[in-house]
Structure formats: C-alpha cells, structure tokens
Design an enzyme around this catalytic site. Structure first.
Site, PDB file in Angstrom:
ATOM      1  N   LYS A   5       3.404  -5.777   4.152  1.00 28.18           N
ATOM      2  CA  LYS A   5       3.106  -6.777   2.842  1.00 28.18           C
ATOM      3  C   LYS A   5       3.038  -5.558   1.615  1.00 28.18           C
ATOM      4  CE  LYS A   5      -0.313  -9.207   0.041  1.00 28.18           C
ATOM      5  NZ  LYS A   5      -1.515 -10.265  -0.067  1.00 28.18           N
ATOM      6  N   LYS A  43       1.622  -5.222  -2.010  1.00 30.33           N
ATOM      7  CA  LYS A  43       0.946  -5.738  -3.428  1.00 30.33           C
ATOM      8  C   LYS A  43       2.008  -5.569  -4.419  1.00 30.33           C
ATOM      9  CE  LYS A  43      -2.784  -7.394  -4.397  1.00 30.33           C
ATOM     10  NZ  LYS A  43      -3.200  -8.677  -4.153  1.00 30.33           N
ATOM     11  N   ASP A  80       3.925  -9.746  -2.763  1.00 25.50           N
ATOM     12  CA  ASP A  80       2.761 -10.652  -3.453  1.00 25.50           C
ATOM     13  C   ASP A  80       2.700 -10.235  -5.087  1.00 25.50           C
ATOM     14  OD1 ASP A  80       0.435 -12.061  -4.410  1.00 25.50           O
ATOM     15  OD2 ASP A  80      -0.922 -10.911  -3.065  1.00 25.50           O
ATOM     16  N   ASN A  86       0.973 -11.701  -7.277  1.00 23.54           N
ATOM     17  CA  ASN A  86      -0.224 -12.171  -7.763  1.00 23.54           C
ATOM     18  C   ASN A  86       0.064 -13.050  -8.965  1.00 23.54           C
ATOM     19  OD1 ASN A  86      -2.202  -9.577  -6.540  1.00 23.54           O
ATOM     20  ND2 ASN A  86      -2.571 -11.703  -6.268  1.00 23.54           N
ATOM     21  N   GLU A 111       4.596 -14.435  -1.561  1.00 23.64           N
ATOM     22  CA  GLU A 111       3.184 -14.818  -2.171  1.00 23.64           C
ATOM     23  C   GLU A 111       2.994 -15.066  -3.485  1.00 23.64           C
ATOM     24  OE1 GLU A 111       0.199 -12.458   0.119  1.00 23.64           O
ATOM     25  OE2 GLU A 111      -1.463 -13.112  -1.151  1.00 23.64           O
ATOM     26  N   ASN A 125      -2.758 -17.777  -2.204  1.00 23.29           N
ATOM     27  CA  ASN A 125      -4.156 -17.733  -2.149  1.00 23.29           C
ATOM     28  C   ASN A 125      -4.543 -17.813  -3.536  1.00 23.29           C
ATOM     29  OD1 ASN A 125      -3.615 -15.039  -2.602  1.00 23.29           O
ATOM     30  ND2 ASN A 125      -5.510 -14.692  -2.778  1.00 23.29           N
ATOM     31  N   ASP A 147      -9.042 -17.328   3.667  1.00 20.68           N
ATOM     32  CA  ASP A 147      -9.986 -16.317   3.329  1.00 20.68           C
ATOM     33  C   ASP A 147     -11.319 -16.859   3.445  1.00 20.68           C
ATOM     34  OD1 ASP A 147     -11.952 -14.409   2.573  1.00 20.68           O
ATOM     35  OD2 ASP A 147     -10.544 -13.399   1.308  1.00 20.68           O
ATOM     36  N   HIS A 184      -5.738 -14.025   3.497  1.00 22.16           N
ATOM     37  CA  HIS A 184      -5.873 -13.035   2.742  1.00 22.16           C
ATOM     38  C   HIS A 184      -6.946 -12.204   3.004  1.00 22.16           C
ATOM     39  CE1 HIS A 184      -8.154 -12.374  -1.300  1.00 22.16           C
ATOM     40  NE2 HIS A 184      -6.757 -12.226  -1.761  1.00 22.16           N
ATOM     41  N   ASN A 190      -9.457  -9.036   0.832  1.00 21.00           N
ATOM     42  CA  ASN A 190     -10.073  -8.098  -0.060  1.00 21.00           C
ATOM     43  C   ASN A 190     -10.267  -6.710   0.522  1.00 21.00           C
ATOM     44  OD1 ASN A 190     -10.950 -10.581  -2.081  1.00 21.00           O
ATOM     45  ND2 ASN A 190      -9.426  -8.995  -3.012  1.00 21.00           N
TER      46      ASN A 190
END
Lengths: 428, 428
Positions: free
Chosen positions: A196, A198, A227, A229, A252, A275, A299, A326, A328
């Site tokens: 993945k 980011k 992702d 975001n 994502e 998410n 998550d 998900h 962090n």
C-alpha cells in the site's frame, strides 16, 4: 473479578518524516497505554492513539472503570456510554486519522478487559472473539513518501537497532523510483505480499505513476493499493481511477463522503475501500443506501474495540463488503490486538495495514514483534500474549514528557519544510 | 480441549391440542438433545426442534464434530458449512415454524460448545456472549386457541404435576372469553407482563375481538401482541391492522414476504414484528431495502446459534430494528439457552416468547424452570447452568419411540377434527 486500578501512561515513539495528506509526521508519534489491575492480581493492557484529548477522556471514566467487572463488557460499555460526551462520537473530521475520543475510550477498555478475560481463562483473546481461524495474520507493506531522515532520537545519533531495512527507512522517497526502492527494501526485510502507498501527497499523475512503477517492479501478482486520503474530487477520482483499473487490488478513499465514493464506484471498475466515509455503526445505513464502498477498513481503536470490529465484520459478510484493517502508528500492544482480531475474523479478505515497520522502539517484553513472510504469528500465552517492559515504558513516557508534542498535528511540521503550507480537504 | 463423543437423542414431550395457522399440535412435540463429551471430562448440552430431518443432519456431521476444539467455534462452523447441504438453508417454508436443518445444526453445535466453554472457564454462557446485562429475563404469556384436552400421556390419566394453571391449560379456548380466561390463569400463575395470542386460526374479526377483549380485561398498560402467521392478505392486514392501532404493542407477521410486510407497514400505524419474512442473514439486505418490519424476532435455533443471534442484535441496533425472540415448544436446555441470550443482549426491547407453560415434563435436573413475575432468573453455575436428568431423558426418548411422530405436521392432526382441512398460505 473486579478492576481495582486503571493506569494511563502517555508515551512517544520515534517516527520518521512521513508525508501524508495532512502534512508531515512529527519526529515522535503519541500513544497512550492503559493498564487495568484486578483484585485477583491480573493486569490487562491496551494501547490507543495518544494525545491530551484521549488521555483526558480516559481519565474522566476512571471512576466508572474501577470497581467494574472486566468479564461484563456489555455493562461496562453501557456505563461508559453514559459518561462519554456524545459529541465526541459524532464526526471523525477531515484528517487521515480519526478525531473521536469516545470510541477510543471504548476500544481501550474493551481490549484491556479482553486481555484480562484471556488471562483469567487461560486462552488467547482470539478465542474469546469466537475462535482462531488463522495462526499467521497477513499484513501489507505500508509505503510512505518521505523526506530523508530517521525521526525520533535517531536524529541525535546512529540507530542501535539497525537492520537491512534501516537505511531505506531513513532514505528519501519522493518519486516513483524512491517508492519502488522503499518497497523493495521493506518487502525484502519483512516478506510482505501486499503493498500500500499512502498518497494524497503529490498530484495524482505522480502517485499513479508510482503505482505503475510498483506494478512494473513487482509484477501482476503483487496486490497494490493507493490511499489518497480523500483529497481528490469525484472528477479527479474517476479520471485517475480509470487509469488504475487492473492495476490496483483496491483504491482507498479517493474522495470524500459516501455520495462521492458511490459516484466514483459507479464510474470506475475498481474496488473502493474506506476508513473515511464509513467509519462508525451510525454510518452503515448510509453505506448500504449509497453503496459507497466495496471494502470497509476496520480499526478497533476507532470502531470501539475488538468486539465491535467483529460486529462490523458480520455486517460486511451480510452486506457483501470485504473487510480489512486501517492502521496508525502503534506499538506492540496494539499490534498484538490487531493480530488477535485478524486471527479471529472469518471473513478477513485482505492483508491488514500496519505502520509497525516505521518504528524501531518497543514497550513490550521481548522487543519488536517479528513480521516474517509478511505475517505475524499469533502471540502465544493467554490474553493478548504480550507484557509490558517497564523500563522501556518509562523511557517512552520520558520521551513523551521531553518531546513537547501533546496532540498530533502534521500541518506545522509540514510548514517547517514548506512555509505557508495548508491542509486542504480537497486538493486535486 | 477436543470433542470425543457426540450423542443425539430424539425425545417427545406431551403437548396440548393447540391451534395454529398450520393446523393442530399433535399430542406430543419433538425435540432433539445433543450432548458433546470432551477429552477433559466435560459435557456440553443443546436442544433443537426435533424430527428425522434434523436428526439425520446432525448425525451426518458427527465425524466433523468429533475431534474438533469446542473453543474454536469459527473453525468448527466453517467445517460444518462444508458438510451441510446448502439447499437446507435456503427456504424456511410457509409454515409457522422453520424448516431449514442447516441453521439448526449450527445452533446445536454453537450452544453445546458455549456450554463447554462456560464449564471450562467457570462462567455463564451469557458472560461469553459479552456480559450479563440483566439477571432476570422477561418472557410473555403465549396464548393459544385450543380444544379441550391435556395432550401427551395426560389423556390416559390425571396430571400428577397439577398447578393452579393446569385446569386452564387443559380447558378449551375458542372465543374471546376463552382467550381471556386462559390469559388470566397464565398471568396469575407466572406473573407475565406481556401477552401474545397465536392467531391465524379464526377469521380476523374474531381474533381482533379477542385482542380487544384482552385489552378490556388487562387494561392499557399490558402489552399485547397478535400473530396471524402471515395468513392475511395485505388488504386484510391493512383493514384489521388499523383496528388494532393503539391496541397492540406489535402485530407479528400479518402477511407474507418483505414486500407485503412493507406495504402493510406503510399503511398502518402499528409496529410490525417478524420471524417469517426476515429469517436469515441473507434476508437482511432485503429487509433494509424494503423496510419490512420494526422488530426482528430472533430464535437461536433458526439463526444458527447464540453467537449468530448476537450478530443479529447488533444489526437490529444499527438499522433501527427492535429485537425480541420467537419460540417453538421446547424443554429446559433451550429455555436456559434463550435466557442466557436474553441476559446478554443489550438491546432486548421486548419480553421473549416461550411455549414453556404448555409443557409439564422436563429433562433437566431440578425439574421445571421457574417463571416468576413473568421472568426467568439466569441459571446459576457455569455454562448453560443446567444438567440432564438421565432418567427423565430416557423416559422422553421412550415416549418418542412409542408416540410414532417423526416430523411435525399439524395438518393431519387438524383433519382428525375437521375432515378435509387443508393448510393455506393465505387464508383471509
């Protein structure tokens, strides 16, 4: 069994300068460790994303928690619901991470109580979630665009824990070639079988180019995810999503809101994961109505704990959603909890996200949890199967005291590199 | 822990001549008792609706069950899914009871494994379902139209277990006055605080008159329910449903199909409950799409066990459904399981159904479970908290062998009273 003590310990762990939609990771990430002690001498552990808001919310329920029966989650949860302000559960916010404190309080107590139950009964937490369906839980390589730098206290010296991955962890990755090099080092070290990236950092053309470069480097069989975001408009998501058809395992959160995601989903032949648009049980009716995603990334910190994540998995089975996870930044207590959840979830259909390779410190005995062949083996021993390393916890707490960071805010960190940089909810 | 033996014991219990949409109850109802033995000397119990189809389905999975770990429900359930023919899970049929065997196999094994887990850990099953939210679980008085008669072996002598309720249990109840008398006797004996009438027997005018007579007799505060078992057309349901607005707590399954129920629901200001149009996880998307009911009546025998019923409860919470419980004739093992489920379900919003007052025999030690103040107190002791009375089980099995009934079929029983009587899926 009664809970007699509840300890809340904020900690900070070193974190590299990772880029994301909200800016730049600070040199330290915050976590909070929760310990419950019982009248029969057991200790239950949990870990949640740190920060003064969560710490205050946890402290505010201490007198509700102490005296409760850790075997009776339904009753404790109902009591917590009366104590936690409802407005802290409404909106997760626009950032890549989730700003609600209420669900994090639930999560901390659910995990710590399950750890106590497992220890009381002599069984793993995964057994208490309905049974272990896999002993080895697959995780994905989690790539980040990043500046050169190690983060944390490594800025002040060489890394005493250097591995084959350390140099790449400290290297810059700001273009497709850098991303591929990072991926190769991470996959070599940990054996990941999914990747993945980011995104939401550079304009879509560059991030799509990075995904194509990863495809080129790893071949058609390596599942890839991007992702952004939710920084893309619907139009941008459709335009670039189409170029990723046949390239990605899933895209994502390209865009915001369930309606926006549903519009992208209708236009692009690519599974969408989220998410950000479906993040609580209150969002599920809207998700069904709009058809906003193919995969929900649970998550347990943000869905209210491991029991709640299992409820979400049942919902995903019924309504034809895939389920994955998900992440962090986190330490070993959360990694163990995530692994128990992954071990117990019958319909886990994708490798889970984890930031774990980006950290190098640990607060549990035995040090860093091993990722081998891209998977983590379910910890042995009852409950979560991890114990606190008191000296390491004290060090991480001292780092928290010293580092001065009290809430995650990636924007000022980014402004140190790019003066005047501002977070935008929709950038492209 | 490993399962070393699985015993399947069909039993028959005396049952009065109760009328319902499918005809008339036979003098005996069938149940099947499942016992699991483990290598550490524990015994786990479960009970499901009886009959040769269920017994054969249970026998067919014995070699899958033996050798399995009762602490790992997810894995056992996945193995059972491979062994149970999928077509046995598709349709519940048009009768008031559920004809699928697959979910009953799941249910039997889930309950027996939970009983083993509770015994292994020294905690009640309700604790393993997430915690006890109420120690006393409320049930509803379940009224039936009936002919005079005791049923079972009581036809051959006087009832040695006579209570204040016995005379009313044996009396006829074929009109509103008879229904009210039955209700008064049942409420006097057991203290029920909700009342349900099994309808679908007489034309709607008479059944609505019975509900109005109950309202008159018990006052506005006594919650009342009527269950025509889907024998009414949409038009009939709307016509008579409107007359029951403000009278009933809920109207159960007035008509067939989710579309039909949704049409009634739009036209009538009365909550609708179902155990006929939304009866499996596969039905939930349709329920949400159509808005077919306000309350889903779980029944762990037909939803696949106690874990599955808890998943259904979570779904009901998320999608704004109330949750209560359906019942068929049952003995004490199922009564204990139902009570553990009721004790653990945070969002239980209505008193549960039970046929229990209509039986007088029992197969567990200590005899009949007490209903006081309309509620059952959660059994003490680990697991389900009940143990088999071996002599009573042997008697009930001997009754099964002797009575000749091998599948429930209320139509030929009715034909003995009304020659040529035929079941109709929609009668009025």
């Amino acid at each position: 069994m009664r809970i007699t003590e509840m300890h809340i310990t904020p900690i900070a762990l070193g974190d590299p300068p990772l880029l994301n939609a909200a800016g730049l990771h600070a040199p330290f990430c915050l976590r909070t460790v929760v310990e419950l002690k019982t009248d029969n001498g057991l200790t239950g552990l949990a870990e949640v994303p740190g920060g003064i808001a969560v710490d205050a919310a946890l402290a505010a329920v201490r007198d509700t928690v102490v005296g409760s029966d850790p075997l009776n989650w339904h009753t404790l949860r109902a009591r917590l619901a009366k104590r936690c302000s409802p407005e802290t559960s409404v909106a997760r916010g626009n950032k890549p991470w989730d700003g609600r404190t209420r669900v994090q309080v639930y999560s901390a107590l659910d995990v710590a109580c399950l750890d106590l139950q497992g220890k009381a009964f002599g069984v793993p937490v995964a057994t208490l979630l309905g049974g272990i369906v896999r002993e080895r839980v697959p995780y994905a390589a989690y790539l980040f665009y990043k500046h050169e730098g190690a983060g944390g206290d490594l800025a002040f010296g060489t890394d005493p824990h250097a591995t084959g991955w350390t140099a790449a962890r400290q290297a810059a990755a700001l273009d497709p070639a850098g991303v591929v090099a990072q991926a190769q080092a991470m996959v070599r070290e940990f054996g990941f079988e999914s990747i993945k990236l980011k995104g939401g950092v550079f304009e879509p053309a560059q991030e799509v180019a990075a995904m194509l470069a990863l495809k080129e480097a790893f071949g058609a069989k390596m599942p890839l995810r991007l992702d952004p975001n939710a920084l893309w408009s619907v139009e941008t998501s459709v335009k670039w999503g189409r170029k990723l058809e046949g390239v990605l395992e899933y895209l994502e959160d390209p865009t915001r809101t369930q309606e926006g995601m549903a519009a992208v989903r209708r236009a692009v032949k690519l599974p969408l994961a989220t998410n950000m648009c479906t993040t609580s049980f209150d969002d599920l009716p809207g998700s069904v109505r709009h058809g906003s995603e193919d995969i929900i990334l649970t998550d347990h910190h943000f869905w209210g704990g491991l029991h709640s994540s299992m409820e979400l998995a049942a919902h995903c089975r019924v309504f034809g959603r895939g389920v994955s996870m998900h992440s962090n930044n986190h330490a070993g207590i959360s990694f163990a909890a995530m692994t128990h959840l992954g071990a117990a979830m019958p319909n886990l259909t994708y490798a889970l996200d984890t930031h774990y390779p980006w950290q190098w410190e640990e607060i549990i005995t035995g040090g860093r949890i091993k990722i081998e062949g891209g998977s983590v083996t379910l910890p042995k021993g009852p409950g979560l199967g991890v114990e606190l390393d008191r000296a390491a916890l004290a060090r991480a707490h001292e780092t928290y005291r010293r580092c001065g960071i009290r809430e995650r805010d990636d924007e000022p960190e980014m402004q140190k590199k790019v003066p005047g940089w501002k977070f935008q909810a929709v950038r492209w």
